[in-house]
Design a protein around this motif. Sequence first.
Motif, short mmCIF file in Angstrom:
data_model
loop_
_atom_site.label_atom_id
_atom_site.label_comp_id
_atom_site.label_asym_id
_atom_site.label_seq_id
_atom_site.Cartn_x
_atom_site.Cartn_y
_atom_site.Cartn_z
N ALA A 1 32.99 35.01 51.47
CA ALA A 1 31.78 34.83 50.69
C ALA A 1 32.06 34.98 49.19
O ALA A 1 31.40 34.35 48.39
N ASN A 2 33.03 35.81 48.83
CA ASN A 2 33.33 36.02 47.42
C ASN A 2 34.05 34.84 46.77
O ASN A 2 34.07 34.72 45.55
N MET A 3 34.66 34.00 47.59
CA MET A 3 35.45 32.90 47.04
C MET A 3 34.82 31.53 47.35
O MET A 3 35.38 30.51 47.00
N PRO A 11 30.33 32.39 42.89
CA PRO A 11 30.22 33.86 42.90
C PRO A 11 30.93 34.51 41.70
O PRO A 11 31.94 33.99 41.21
N GLU A 12 30.41 35.61 41.21
CA GLU A 12 31.00 36.33 40.08
C GLU A 12 32.45 36.71 40.35
O GLU A 12 33.29 36.62 39.47
N PHE A 13 32.72 37.18 41.57
CA PHE A 13 34.09 37.55 41.91
C PHE A 13 35.02 36.37 41.68
O PHE A 13 36.09 36.52 41.09
N TYR A 14 34.62 35.20 42.14
CA TYR A 14 35.43 33.99 42.01
C TYR A 14 35.69 33.69 40.53
O TYR A 14 36.83 33.40 40.13
N LYS A 16 35.66 35.71 37.94
CA LYS A 16 36.56 36.72 37.36
C LYS A 16 37.99 36.53 37.85
O LYS A 16 38.95 36.65 37.09
N TYR A 17 38.12 36.25 39.14
CA TYR A 17 39.44 36.05 39.74
C TYR A 17 40.16 34.86 39.09
O TYR A 17 41.34 34.94 38.75
N THR A 89 40.83 41.85 39.12
CA THR A 89 39.62 41.67 39.94
C THR A 89 39.91 41.95 41.40
O THR A 89 39.10 42.57 42.10
N ALA A 93 38.45 45.09 43.68
CA ALA A 93 37.70 44.80 44.90
C ALA A 93 38.32 45.43 46.14
O ALA A 93 37.61 45.93 47.02
#
Length: 141
Positions: A1-3, A11-14, A16-17, A89, A93
């Motif tokens: 879900a994060n990617m 997604p924010e995680f994506y 930042k990554y 990141t 996580a």
Amino acid sequence: ANMRVHDGVVPEFYKKYVIDVQNFIEKNAELEFECIWREHIRTGDSRISIADSISLLINEMSTQLSTQSTLWDNEELKRKILSEYCPPTLLEALGLDEIIKNTPDSYLRAIFGAFLASRFVYSNGLTSTPFAFFEYMQKYL
């Protein structure tokens, strides 16, 4: 879900990554450029020839560091190198322990060797000595 991009929403995680990975690539390119430039000034050799020599030296050192060196057995050193390599990141996580637990040992060894070898060669050039590597490693030990 994060990617996963869903309905055009990233997604924010994506985000930042991706920035972390881009920063890592840019830093490597900068270090390699600086090394090639210094070696060209020092030797007058073509930049292409220098780039090839740098690549060969990094590959040789990487193999030695990841398969023949006892440095890998130093748990504190291993953790420092892997922490420096991993995108911030991802570290935030999951944490380093989780990354290590879920990454095959052969991959971790390859990362360890390649990261140390490339950083050493980029900072010391093509004519460094074994003692220069010893001095370089002091910042990690």
